[in-house]
Scaffold this active site. Structure first.
Site, mmCIF file in Angstrom:
data_model
loop_
_atom_site.group_PDB
_atom_site.id
_atom_site.type_symbol
_atom_site.label_atom_id
_atom_site.label_comp_id
_atom_site.label_asym_id
_atom_site.label_seq_id
_atom_site.Cartn_x
_atom_site.Cartn_y
_atom_site.Cartn_z
ATOM 1 N N ASP A 160 -52.484 56.077 -6.400
ATOM 2 C CA ASP A 160 -51.548 56.788 -7.283
ATOM 3 C C ASP A 160 -51.273 55.970 -8.537
ATOM 4 O OD1 ASP A 160 -51.344 58.731 -5.331
ATOM 5 O OD2 ASP A 160 -49.475 57.925 -4.502
ATOM 6 N N ASP A 189 -56.672 59.230 -6.167
ATOM 7 C CA ASP A 189 -55.759 60.143 -5.488
ATOM 8 C C ASP A 189 -54.975 60.923 -6.528
ATOM 9 O OD1 ASP A 189 -54.332 61.537 -3.626
ATOM 10 O OD2 ASP A 189 -53.205 59.837 -2.858
ATOM 11 N N ASP A 193 -46.897 60.878 -7.620
ATOM 12 C CA ASP A 193 -46.518 61.330 -6.280
ATOM 13 C C ASP A 193 -45.103 60.885 -5.918
ATOM 14 O OD1 ASP A 193 -48.806 62.687 -5.714
ATOM 15 O OD2 ASP A 193 -49.485 61.370 -4.098
ATOM 16 N N ARG A 242 -52.237 70.683 -8.061
ATOM 17 C CA ARG A 242 -50.983 69.918 -7.895
ATOM 18 C C ARG A 242 -50.352 69.545 -9.227
ATOM 19 N NH1 ARG A 242 -52.162 65.806 -2.778
ATOM 20 N NH2 ARG A 242 -53.128 67.363 -1.409
#
Length: 511
Positions: A160, A189, A193, A242
């Protein structure tokens, strides 16, 4: 195609102003965060970072850790001004009573009251992620974070760019550029997040690009304690999915530009609620809905533009909000905010979003003229009619709108576009149409104008303060309706009976 726009701004948010490419913008400087946090980061006591503390310069990851470890305590305020490139070769663990750091990652763990801000020629975190864990009151501003991997070599922060987890509170991430060079198969990734009880976070004026995953709120359906996240004035570019994925909780996304969203965008699921205001969606697929699950989430939409957006069919594990997105819930936003028209957003963000832009911000008063291109769930153009009845300015112009349902070919936004030839109809003989604002306004009268040929179709109605549920007035027929001056953020006109399918051309509101 984008809209042709004329940009107009009022009072600047900061003390200095700049004019860039014909756009009036307010400007702050990296060493003096004069405009302060926005969105949900202003709640729960607010987010001030290291304000009032010592200012320390750092040109390596090790020096960032040293600045944390040299404080008197884990909560002693500190502003860390970063320049140069932070990488694996210059980021080592540093020990101390006021820190808990690690090699090969910028670790903000079990601490509070910290600002990390890029200065000078810029700050680049190259293949090094920023990890926030069990911490509060953190500001990250004006930095580039790129190519953080979870597999391959080198790895950092679980892949991340910026990751938060485990009882994190009050974080403002502003004017950052987060980017990868591919998706999970290339070792990356996510860019942003939030997991395991993270709350009161704002991401603003930032760029997220070239990644398989933008970011999520909640690592799994069992991780439902994350909430109160604001995303505003961000550019999402060339991302598969996302933007973000929301598992439970409440979020607010406004004045963002989404372009090149390849698979799915805002994914509200597992009971999440998201308010989606005045965003510009362009050249993308399935930009809003519940995806990859049948555990539905909810959304309230207003003022968005969908320019060359494609929608897949509804089916098992796939529930797009389009092709004609409409609200499925009502979200109450506890803070004030100013909305740029969606048609302005791409140009505004071109000048303001990302690191190394001088921390330029919009003052939220940009309006768009002569709309063209794709559909929207609320037009952003100026009115064509006379909005001065029964007295003063029509407050509905520039506001948002939604309702209980809408008949085919009609739009909630049609009631606030100043055009008597467009209208909203409920899907049956009764229904609700609402006007809403980002902060309290005082309303003492409304004017319900029926479309030509539908005069007299409305029989009985109620005017309701949506915030409290209080009935402000009730009666029959349309026209001017007066009541005691009331401060509110959302007002409902509820048709309780009619002689057919009503057609409301304009829902005007007046102070």
């Amino acid at each position: 195609m984008r809209r042709s726009i004329a940009l107009k701004f009022g009072t600047a948010l900061a003390t200095a102003a700049a004019v860039v490419a014909g756009v009036a913008l307010s400007m702050t400087h990296a060493s003096a965060q004069t405009s302060g946090a926005t969105g949900y980061a202003t709640q729960n006591g607010g987010t001030t970072g290291g304000a009032g503390g010592q200012t320390v310069r750092a040109t390596s990851g090790t020096e960032i850790h040293q600045a944390l470890c040299n404080r008197a305590s884990t909560s002693t305020p500190v502003i860390i001004e970063v320049s140069g490139t932070i990488n694996h070769g210059n980021t080592d663990k540093v020990s101390g009573d006021s820190c808990d750091t690690a090699d090969d990652v910028i670790e903000l763990k079990r601490i509070s009251n910290v600002t990390i801000v890029g200065v000078g020629g810029g700050a680049v975190f190259d293949q090094i992620g920023i990890h926030i864990r069990e911490s509060s009151n953190i500001i990250i501003q004006n930095v580039n974070v790129r190519n953080v991997k979870k597999s391959g070599s080198p790895t950092s922060n679980g892949g991340d760019a910026i990751g938060m987890e485990a009882d994190v509170r009050n974080v403002w991430v502003d004017h950052v550029t987060l980017e990868a060079s591919g998706g999970e198969s290339e070792g990356y990734d996510a860019l942003f997040d939030l997991k395991n009880n993270t709350r009161y976070v704002t991401l603003s004026y930032s760029i997220l690009r070239n990644s398989g995953r933008g970011g999520l709120v909640g690592s799994s359906d069992g991780d439902s304690g994350n909430s109160f996240i604001t995303y505003h004035h961000n550019l999402y570019q060339n991302i598969d999915s996302r933007t973000p994925l929301l598992r439970a909780g409440t979020a607010h996304t406004y004045n963002n530009h989404f372009t090149g969203i390849n698979k799915s965008g805002i994914n509200s699921r597992f009971g999440a609620s998201v308010q989606v205001d005045n965003n510009y969606f362009e050249d993308s697929k399935d930009v809003l809905g519940t995806f990859y699950t049948d555990d539905m989430g909810y959304w309230e939409v207003s003022g968005n533009i969908y320019d060359n957006v494609t929608w897949s069919s509804d089916g098992s594990d796939n529930h797009p909000a389009g092709p004609n997105p409409q609200s499925t819930t009502s979200v109450s936003i506890p803070y004030g905010y100013d909305l740029d028209d969606a048609g302005c957003v791409p140009e505004v963000l071109q000048e303001t979003a990302g690191a190394d832009k001088g921390l330029l911000v919009s003052d939220g008063n940009c309006s768009a003229e002569q709309p063209t291109g794709g559909p929207s769930d609320g037009p952003s153009d100026e009115p064509t009619g006379d909005p001065t009845e029964p007295g003063g300015s029509n407050l509905s112009i520039g506001a948002g709108s939604d309702g209980s349902s809408k008949a085919g070919g009609t739009s909630y936004g049609n009631v606030r576009d100043g055009d008597m030839s467009t209208y909203w109809s409920p899907s049956g003989p009764t229904g609700r149409i609402s006007i809403k604002w980002g902060s309290d306004v005082t309303v003492s009268a409304i004017n319900i104008r029926e479309a030509s040929g539908a005069e007299g179709d409305i029989d009985s109605w109620q005017v309701v303060n949506h915030d409290t549920g209080a009935v402000l007035a009730s009666g029959s027929g349309a026209g001017v309706i007066s009541f005691s001056p009331t401060a509110l953020r959302k007002i409902d006109f509820v048709i309780t009976s009619s002689s057919g399918t009503p057609r409301v051309a304009e829902f005007e509101t007046y102070a």
